[in-house]
Scaffold this motif. Structure first.
Motif, PDB file in Angstrom:
ATOM      1  N   HIS A  71      73.376   8.772  65.496  1.00 43.28           N
ATOM      2  CA  HIS A  71      73.758   8.615  66.890  1.00 43.28           C
ATOM      3  C   HIS A  71      72.587   9.089  67.749  1.00 43.28           C
ATOM      4  O   HIS A  71      72.205  10.256  67.706  1.00 43.28           O
ATOM      5  CB  HIS A  71      75.016   9.433  67.201  1.00 43.28           C
ATOM      6  CG  HIS A  71      76.222   8.967  66.447  1.00 43.28           C
ATOM      7  ND1 HIS A  71      76.955   7.867  66.841  1.00 43.28           N
ATOM      8  CD2 HIS A  71      76.808   9.432  65.309  1.00 43.28           C
ATOM      9  CE1 HIS A  71      77.950   7.683  65.988  1.00 43.28           C
ATOM     10  NE2 HIS A  71      77.886   8.620  65.045  1.00 43.28           N
ATOM     11  N   GLU A  72      72.030   8.171  68.509  1.00 47.24           N
ATOM     12  CA  GLU A  72      70.822   8.473  69.286  1.00 47.24           C
ATOM     13  C   GLU A  72      71.200   9.233  70.555  1.00 47.24           C
ATOM     14  O   GLU A  72      71.151   8.713  71.668  1.00 47.24           O
ATOM     15  CB  GLU A  72      70.079   7.178  69.608  1.00 47.24           C
ATOM     16  CG  GLU A  72      69.645   6.421  68.357  1.00 47.24           C
ATOM     17  CD  GLU A  72      69.077   5.046  68.676  1.00 47.24           C
ATOM     18  OE1 GLU A  72      68.653   4.843  69.826  1.00 47.24           O
ATOM     19  OE2 GLU A  72      69.074   4.191  67.787  1.00 47.24           O
ATOM     20  N   ALA A  73      71.551  10.494  70.370  1.00 45.64           N
ATOM     21  CA  ALA A  73      72.058  11.296  71.477  1.00 45.64           C
ATOM     22  C   ALA A  73      70.958  11.893  72.338  1.00 45.64           C
ATOM     23  O   ALA A  73      71.241  12.486  73.375  1.00 45.64           O
ATOM     24  CB  ALA A  73      72.953  12.406  70.930  1.00 45.64           C
TER      25      ALA A  73
ATOM     26  N   GLN B  24      76.367   1.864  61.889  1.00 43.61           N
ATOM     27  CA  GLN B  24      77.158   2.710  62.774  1.00 43.61           C
ATOM     28  C   GLN B  24      77.908   3.787  61.984  1.00 43.61           C
ATOM     29  O   GLN B  24      78.127   4.892  62.470  1.00 43.61           O
ATOM     30  CB  GLN B  24      78.159   1.847  63.542  1.00 43.61           C
ATOM     31  CG  GLN B  24      77.509   0.848  64.489  1.00 43.61           C
ATOM     32  CD  GLN B  24      76.657   1.530  65.543  1.00 43.61           C
ATOM     33  OE1 GLN B  24      77.083   2.484  66.187  1.00 43.61           O
ATOM     34  NE2 GLN B  24      75.422   1.042  65.700  1.00 43.61           N
TER      35      GLN B  24
ATOM     36  N   THR C  25      76.435  15.799  66.763  1.00 36.20           N
ATOM     37  CA  THR C  25      76.174  14.373  66.962  1.00 36.20           C
ATOM     38  C   THR C  25      76.692  13.496  65.835  1.00 36.20           C
ATOM     39  O   THR C  25      76.746  12.278  65.988  1.00 36.20           O
ATOM     40  CB  THR C  25      74.664  14.115  67.137  1.00 36.20           C
ATOM     41  OG1 THR C  25      73.969  14.520  65.932  1.00 36.20           O
ATOM     42  CG2 THR C  25      74.108  14.877  68.326  1.00 36.20           C
ATOM     43  N   SER C  26      77.068  14.097  64.695  1.00 39.28           N
ATOM     44  CA  SER C  26      77.510  13.305  63.552  1.00 39.28           C
ATOM     45  C   SER C  26      78.799  13.881  62.964  1.00 39.28           C
ATOM     46  O   SER C  26      78.791  14.987  62.405  1.00 39.28           O
ATOM     47  CB  SER C  26      76.426  13.284  62.469  1.00 39.28           C
ATOM     48  OG  SER C  26      76.920  12.704  61.273  1.00 39.28           O
TER      49      SER C  26
END
Length: 737
Positions: free
Chosen positions: A51-53, A80, A94-95
């Motif tokens: 996830h490109e946070a 995804q 984030t994951s």
């Protein structure tokens, strides 16, 4: 600026398709040609889930995806969810997968550590690169790619890595006019004229390379500082670089000139106890942090080599450092205060330092420069603020090919100490000699100070485990310039790489690091790696032997420090002269630092004094550092000092010839461009090794009155021929700010 970060990240692989000119460093990512390894990696990796946070996580994902597609010559799916054979990147925040799988594992990863683990997720095999922070994920990503580039198995991974030292910093001795003091790889990579508007791709690639080896700080400017960098136009340029470096985990630092309040502030004093001076620096810090919220702080050289400092106002180093510490503390910044000082008590002695002087102890000033840093800083232990680091060179003089560890290391238990190495090869052949410095770094890090009994190594002092330092740091004087391959000599890259790897984990061996670097930079072929690793591992000892064997030091040409000049006796002050250090006379050679001489040995713990205090038992690699040894003194080999000295000098030059021969046999493993570059540089090194050998032995022979052993080739030139050599345009000496 966030949009700019994304743009930079998309550009960061522009170097991947370059020719083999060295620009890509150890991040080449060429297709794996070994069929078995290629099959293993393809069998374990089919996609990436992340996830490109943040800009940092996006960089990590793009790095991994692009690198794997080049290495494996296969499309890597952007997933995804975590499917079978997926590499999952992220933090517990984030994951969800990482959050769930890490609950059962007790890892103390801190702010920068990472874990690379093979796990089962809903029955599917995944590789997890996890950390508490985004920058930890980026570090883990580079570590995972290092495994693949060096052909290590990734079938079942359980790797946890946390840096041993908090601040791992490059010191650039770069001037604002782009000259580089002691730089041998071209001009500075910082183009201040085009900043802040133009962001060179090299800035991004620089940050990426540093992140790949765990370097997290950079001092942009020379320790011989220029106040101009603290003005608003230049701070906006610094901000542009800080914005580029931030997603790679790199903090920016600046060097501060002590009298900047006078030079650019309009004040009449720079006294650190003056209220106006304190207020000026406090306002300056406010301005800096308004532009650069994560600014690291200042590196300061004071009262040394003509630089202004607190002693000019009757104050101590602690007074000066603490003033800076107090104005930085509200912003979370720190000050690195260098312990490299010239004591004013060592005076110029023109009557003794004329051509032909012997340089014996009776001819020079009574003080020993070896002792000065300890004498000035040891009494101040416990008087520095908690956000001050006293930055100490690895040895007591000045980055010589071999030095004993500085006696300050371990001698200030109530003060945070940072260790300073020099990557740029000022005293190691500059930009033309192949000298792998990891053995030098390890020799210092593994040295036992005995300050708290056996096992009190320098490494434990610096990582804080011995003295419980509040902040820890290690610094390396950068060898980087704008040459296409960054470091002039292709093998100079190995010293940048080795510094970063040891700064992260000082328990790594020189051999491990050399092997890693070779496999990533050239090839995984076992024969190539074995032979070139042997070259690298022997290169530093070869340089010591053909330059300064048995503890000789500081006998290079003055000013430019290029080539041998042990005869120089007319420099501007006593401790700039080689004769001050080698003390050659009719009796013998070497500097007596025992109780009968300068007594510098008294600055060490008793066990160290015992090790080095007797010339009959002293480690011979340091014997001339601590003893004035008679020419006919019997060494452990059974040879006299003169005979051993000759053998060392000839062995050093012979080792370079061996290095040439070994390299010549490796043509088939290396691209033509880099092979030819190294081959030509080795020829220069061999010629200069012979020059060092002949010039030094001819000079010392005037005192020993003994012949060079007959089995050795005699020098072709005379001592006068060598003395006549001049190098007015030698590189690396431009100190114009």
């Amino acid at each position: 600026m966030k949009r700019s970060f994304l743009f930079f990240a998309l550009l960061m692989f522009s170097g991947v398709c370059r020719a083999e000119d060295g620009y890509r460093l150890w991040l080449r990512y060429n297709k794996i040609e070994n069929a078995a390894m290629l099959h293993q990696y393809r069998s374990n990796i089919s996609g990436i889930a992340a996830h490109e946070a943040s800009a940092t996580l996006m960089i990590a994902k793009k790095e991994l995806q692009s690198a794997l597609e080049h290495l494996l010559d296969a499309k890597i799916a952007d997933q995804q969810e975590a499917g079978d054979k997926t590499v999952v990147l992220g933090t517990p925040q984030t994951s969800p997968v990482i959050n769930r799988l890490l609950r059962s594992v007790n890892f103390n990863l801190g702010k920068e550590g990472y874990a690379i683990l093979t796990k089962k997720n809903d029955g599917k095999k995944i590789t997890m690169i996890a950390a508490n922070t985004d920058i930890g994920v980026l570090y883990g990503t580079f570590a995972f790619l290092r495994l693949i580039q060096t052909f290590q198995s990734i079938d079942e991974l359980s790797i946890v890595s946390v840096p041993k030292i908090q601040h791992r910093v490059l010191n650039h001795w770069d001037n604002l006019n782009r000259s580089v003091e002691r730089g041998y790889a071209g001009i500075s990579i910082w183009n201040w004229h085009t900043l802040p508007g133009y962001i060179d791709q090299r800035y991004i690639d620089y940050a990426r390379a540093n992140a790949s080896i765990g370097i997290n700080g950079t001092v942009l400017t020379n320790v011989n500082a220029n106040s101009l960098v603290l003005t608003r136009p230049y701070l906006e340029k610094v901000k542009a670089l800080a914005d580029v470096f931030r997603p790679y985990g790199i903090q920016v630092y600046l060097t501060a000139k002590f009298n900047a309040p006078v030079e650019i502030g309009g004040l009449k004093t720079a006294d650190p106890l003056n209220a106006e001076v304190k207020n000026w620096w406090a306002k300056k810090c406010d301005d800096i942090y308004e532009l650069i919220p994560d600014f690291g702080g200042f590196l300061i050289k004071a009262n040394s080599e003509g630089q202004p400092g607190p002693q000019g106002y009757g104050r101590t180093h602690a007074d000066g450092a603490n003033m800076f510490a107090d104005v930085l503390a509200p912003h979370g910044g720190m000050v690195m205060w260098r312990a490299f000082v010239y004591d004013a008590r060592v005076q110029k002695e023109e009557e003794h330092f004329s051509e032909g002087a012997t340089g014996h102890s009776s001819d020079i000033a009574a003080e020993d420069r070896f002792k000065q840093a300890y004498d000035e800083f040891k009494p101040l232990d416990g008087k520095f603020r908690k956000n001050v680091l006293v930055q100490v060179k690895n040895g007591p003089i000045d980055f010589q090919p071999r030095e004993p560890f500085s006696p300050l290391l371990g001698a200030m238990p109530q003060t945070n100490l940072a260790l300073e190495f020099q990557l740029t090869q000022e005293y190691l052949g500059q930009g033309t000699h192949l000298v792998y410095e990891a053995p030098l770094f390890k020799e210092c890090l593994n040295a036992d100070t005995y300050i708290r009994g056996e096992g009190s190594t320098v490494a434990k002092v610096i990582d804080g485990s011995l003295q419980r330092s509040t902040i820890t740091a290690i610094a390396g004087v950068a060898n980087i310039g704008n040459d296409i391959n960054w470091t002039a000599h292709p093998f100079g890259q190995a010293n940048w790489y080795a510094f970063g790897r040891l700064a992260w984990n000082h328990d790594l061996s020189s051999e491990e690091i050399a092997e890693e670097w070779l496999k990533q930079t050239f090839t995984n072929d076992g024969q190539f790696v074995a032979k070139v690793k042997d070259i690298m591992m022997g290169s530093r000892e070869a340089a010591v032997n053909y330059m300064t064997p048995l503890g000789l030091h500081h006998i290079m040409g003055t000013g430019h420090h290029y080539g041998p000049a042990p005869w120089v006796a007319n420099a501007g002050r006593a401790d700039w002269n080689p004769v001050y250090y080698h003390k050659a006379d009719q009796t013998g050679l070497g500097f007596d630092r025992t109780a009968t001489g300068s007594n510098a040995l008294a600055q060490y713990a008793p066990r160290v004094q015992q090790q080095w205090g007797n010339r009959n038992t002293c480690d011979e690699k340091f014997i001339l550092w601590f003893h004035h040894v008679p020419w006919n003194f019997r060494m452990k080999s059974g040879k006299t000092l003169w005979g051993e000295l000759c053998d060392k000098y000839y062995a050093g030059a012979a080792a370079v010839r061996w290095m040439e021969q070994q390299w010549d046999g490796l043509r088939k493993y290396v691209d033509r461009q880099r092979f030819e570059q190294v081959r030509m540089l080795l020829k220069i090194q061999e010629k200069e090794a012979v020059w060092w050998r002949n010039a030094c032995l001819l000079y010392f022979q005037t005192f020993s009155k003994q012949p060079i052993p007959g089995q050795n080739e005699p020098p072709r030139e005379s001592l006068d021929d060598y003395k006549r050599l001049r190098f007015p345009l030698a590189p690396g000496i431009n100190n114009v700010n």
